[in-house]
Design a protein around this motif. Structure first.
Motif, PDB file in Angstrom:
ATOM      1  N   ALA A   1      29.228 -42.920   7.070  1.00 36.02           N
ATOM      2  CA  ALA A   1      30.132 -42.687   8.207  1.00 36.02           C
ATOM      3  C   ALA A   1      29.341 -42.676   9.517  1.00 36.02           C
ATOM      4  O   ALA A   1      29.771 -43.251  10.527  1.00 36.02           O
ATOM      5  N   ALA A   2      28.176 -42.051   9.493  1.00 31.90           N
ATOM      6  CA  ALA A   2      27.359 -41.948  10.705  1.00 31.90           C
ATOM      7  C   ALA A   2      26.903 -43.330  11.156  1.00 31.90           C
ATOM      8  O   ALA A   2      27.023 -43.700  12.333  1.00 31.90           O
ATOM      9  N   GLU A   3      26.410 -44.112  10.206  1.00 31.48           N
ATOM     10  CA  GLU A   3      25.903 -45.443  10.540  1.00 31.48           C
ATOM     11  C   GLU A   3      26.994 -46.289  11.181  1.00 31.48           C
ATOM     12  O   GLU A   3      26.777 -46.955  12.200  1.00 31.48           O
TER      13      GLU A   3
ATOM     14  N   ALA B   1      30.820 -28.671  10.169  1.00 30.98           N
ATOM     15  CA  ALA B   1      29.378 -28.459  10.330  1.00 30.98           C
ATOM     16  C   ALA B   1      28.593 -29.142   9.209  1.00 30.98           C
ATOM     17  O   ALA B   1      27.396 -28.906   9.049  1.00 30.98           O
ATOM     18  N   ALA B   2      29.276 -30.002   8.430  1.00 31.87           N
ATOM     19  CA  ALA B   2      28.630 -30.622   7.257  1.00 31.87           C
ATOM     20  C   ALA B   2      27.360 -31.401   7.623  1.00 31.87           C
ATOM     21  O   ALA B   2      26.368 -31.338   6.904  1.00 31.87           O
ATOM     22  N   VAL B   3      27.392 -32.113   8.748  1.00 33.26           N
ATOM     23  CA  VAL B   3      26.206 -32.894   9.134  1.00 33.26           C
ATOM     24  C   VAL B   3      25.020 -31.959   9.367  1.00 33.26           C
ATOM     25  O   VAL B   3      23.910 -32.194   8.871  1.00 33.26           O
ATOM     26  N   GLY B   4      25.265 -30.900  10.092  1.00 32.29           N
ATOM     27  CA  GLY B   4      24.204 -29.925  10.353  1.00 32.29           C
ATOM     28  C   GLY B   4      23.682 -29.314   9.065  1.00 32.29           C
ATOM     29  O   GLY B   4      22.467 -29.204   8.869  1.00 32.29           O
ATOM     30  N   TYR B   5      24.588 -28.970   8.167  1.00 30.18           N
ATOM     31  CA  TYR B   5      24.191 -28.336   6.901  1.00 30.18           C
ATOM     32  C   TYR B   5      23.347 -29.286   6.059  1.00 30.18           C
ATOM     33  O   TYR B   5      22.331 -28.909   5.495  1.00 30.18           O
ATOM     34  N   HIS B   6      23.752 -30.547   5.975  1.00 31.94           N
ATOM     35  CA  HIS B   6      23.066 -31.485   5.083  1.00 31.94           C
ATOM     36  C   HIS B   6      21.861 -32.172   5.716  1.00 31.94           C
ATOM     37  O   HIS B   6      20.947 -32.601   5.020  1.00 31.94           O
ATOM     38  N   PHE B   7      21.889 -32.340   7.041  1.00 30.80           N
ATOM     39  CA  PHE B   7      20.818 -33.135   7.664  1.00 30.80           C
ATOM     40  C   PHE B   7      20.069 -32.440   8.796  1.00 30.80           C
ATOM     41  O   PHE B   7      18.950 -32.827   9.116  1.00 30.80           O
TER      42      PHE B   7
ATOM     43  N   ASP C   1      17.373 -35.899  12.896  1.00 30.36           N
ATOM     44  CA  ASP C   1      17.153 -35.862  11.445  1.00 30.36           C
ATOM     45  C   ASP C   1      18.103 -36.817  10.726  1.00 30.36           C
ATOM     46  O   ASP C   1      17.721 -37.488   9.766  1.00 30.36           O
ATOM     47  N   LEU C   2      19.332 -36.878  11.220  1.00 29.52           N
ATOM     48  CA  LEU C   2      20.328 -37.779  10.635  1.00 29.52           C
ATOM     49  C   LEU C   2      19.910 -39.239  10.847  1.00 29.52           C
ATOM     50  O   LEU C   2      19.993 -40.066   9.928  1.00 29.52           O
ATOM     51  N   VAL C   3      19.434 -39.543  12.055  1.00 28.74           N
ATOM     52  CA  VAL C   3      18.945 -40.893  12.367  1.00 28.74           C
ATOM     53  C   VAL C   3      17.803 -41.272  11.420  1.00 28.74           C
ATOM     54  O   VAL C   3      17.778 -42.362  10.844  1.00 28.74           O
ATOM     55  N   ARG C   4      16.882 -40.340  11.208  1.00 30.90           N
ATOM     56  CA  ARG C   4      15.747 -40.598  10.314  1.00 30.90           C
ATOM     57  C   ARG C   4      16.229 -40.851   8.883  1.00 30.90           C
ATOM     58  O   ARG C   4      15.723 -41.745   8.190  1.00 30.90           O
ATOM     59  N   ALA C   5      17.210 -40.085   8.451  1.00 32.34           N
ATOM     60  CA  ALA C   5      17.730 -40.245   7.078  1.00 32.34           C
ATOM     61  C   ALA C   5      18.374 -41.622   6.894  1.00 32.34           C
ATOM     62  O   ALA C   5      18.228 -42.251   5.832  1.00 32.34           O
TER      63      ALA C   5
ATOM     64  N   ALA D   1      21.976 -52.979  11.636  1.00 33.27           N
ATOM     65  CA  ALA D   1      21.198 -53.681  12.668  1.00 33.27           C
ATOM     66  C   ALA D   1      21.581 -53.181  14.066  1.00 33.27           C
ATOM     67  O   ALA D   1      20.711 -52.942  14.908  1.00 33.27           O
ATOM     68  N   ARG D   2      22.891 -52.987  14.304  1.00 40.85           N
ATOM     69  CA  ARG D   2      23.314 -52.481  15.618  1.00 40.85           C
ATOM     70  C   ARG D   2      22.833 -51.053  15.838  1.00 40.85           C
ATOM     71  O   ARG D   2      22.468 -50.669  16.942  1.00 40.85           O
ATOM     72  N   PHE D   3      22.832 -50.280  14.764  1.00 37.35           N
ATOM     73  CA  PHE D   3      22.296 -48.914  14.836  1.00 37.35           C
ATOM     74  C   PHE D   3      20.806 -48.948  15.213  1.00 37.35           C
ATOM     75  O   PHE D   3      20.364 -48.258  16.135  1.00 37.35           O
TER      76      PHE D   3
END
Lengths: 218, 218
Positions: free
Chosen positions: A23-25, A51-57, A62-66, A117-119
């Motif tokens: 979803a983030a990508e 808050a799921a993104v914060g909890y998991h990443f 950090d999310l970008v790195r994942a 690629a756009r990300f």
């Protein structure tokens, strides 16, 4: 029983993380990495808890790195396979193929539409996020082998021109992939029918670039 | 007296707008277009009124467009001058020079440090801002003339390959300029001593790219 329960729980966590990454990508590619909040990503991933993104990443960085790490492994696999087929070739085109083909081939294997690629193009041009991408890509051992292979093919090319053209290839792979990805997402015309042929167009151009004579400085 | 007063007022407004454009460009390049608020730009421009950006430019998209327009005129001037010197040359290198040199030459003329290339790289990769840049650059009549000149030099190059390589050159100019600008700002080593030589390195590579043989699709 405890072990089995633990495994189920781990699988659920893995599936949730995967939903969030996808979803983030997509949202980052379509609307912009900064325009999208972690809350919006959680919602798009179907998480009741905003808050799921914060909890998991953790943070957005950090999310970008994942997201980058998720794609790094399959790209590295393709590169290693191409490298093995190249052996100790002294043909510039073989080494350029190892350099250029992994990203478009990976995008082609993902099936349309892709967002990665756009990300990546956004991440690489953002002053705050760029260091994450640079750090993650420099850790590829196969990339070093390819640059060494190219050096053996063209030992007379000055080191600084090699570095300069290496940078050019990096930009071309990333931004031409992002451009093709955007065109496909928008249903626009593309100069090539598929990712393999798009990579061939890049290989043609990069070989010409790598072999081009060098004008000495002013 | 009214006219004189009006002129002074117009000059003040012009000076304020200029201060805002310069502050915005620097902050956007260094911290990111989205990470910086209009309020921060107003403050950095020394405006007591934190709403100065909104008053003088409107939205962030309007501010981005104003920065692009500020640089478009001098770049177009350089391009027109190079075009006049190229005349009806049939040497690919002359036309590639017209295509590649204007942006690096403009950045060189601004004096160090510059911020415009890093700003443009972000704008071009952002899904929301990109259309502004595309719209503003397509309005250059001289760019069309150069692409026509290149077509006359290499009439046998298929139209889609010409389009593809034209895209490649665009990415190379922008992202190699941003990379050099970043290196200069950080005091890092650069492969070339100045912007003119950096452009020469690009011209060498792009000529090789433009002349490269074309492999037919799979």
């Amino acid at each position: 029983m405890v072990m089995a329960g633990g495994t189920v729980r781990a699988e659920q966590v893995g599936a949730t993380r995967e939903l969030i990454l996808t979803a983030a990508e997509r949202l980052f590619a379509e609307r912009g990495v900064y325009a999208v909040s972690n809350r919006q990503v959680s919602e798009a991933a179907g998480q009741g808890n905003n808050a799921a993104v914060g909890y998991h990443f953790g943070t957005k960085a950090d999310l970008v790195r994942a997201i980058i790490r998720k794609h790094a492994a399959p790209v590295e696999e393709i590169r290693t396979r191409l490298l093995a087929a190249t052996g100790d070739s002294t043909d510039v085109r073989d080494w350029v193929g190892c350099l250029v083909r992994p990203v478009p081939e990976h995008l082609g294997a993902l099936g349309s539409p892709t967002w990665y690629a756009r990300f990546c193009a956004q991440v690489m041009t953002d002053p705050a996020l760029r260091p994450i991408m640079v750090e993650e890509s420099l850790s590829s051992p196969s990339l070093r082998q390819i640059l060494d292979g190219l050096e053996r093919c063209l030992p007379e090319l000055p080191a600084e021109v090699r570095a300069e053209r290496g940078d050019m290839v990096r930009h071309l792979i990333l931004h031409m992939s992002a451009e093709r990805e955007r065109a496909l997402a928008e249903g626009a015309r593309t100069p090539r029918a598929n990712w393999h042929d798009a990579a061939t167009g890049l290989v043609d151009a990069v070989v010409g670039m790598w072999l081009a004579p060098v004008t000495s400085g002013s």
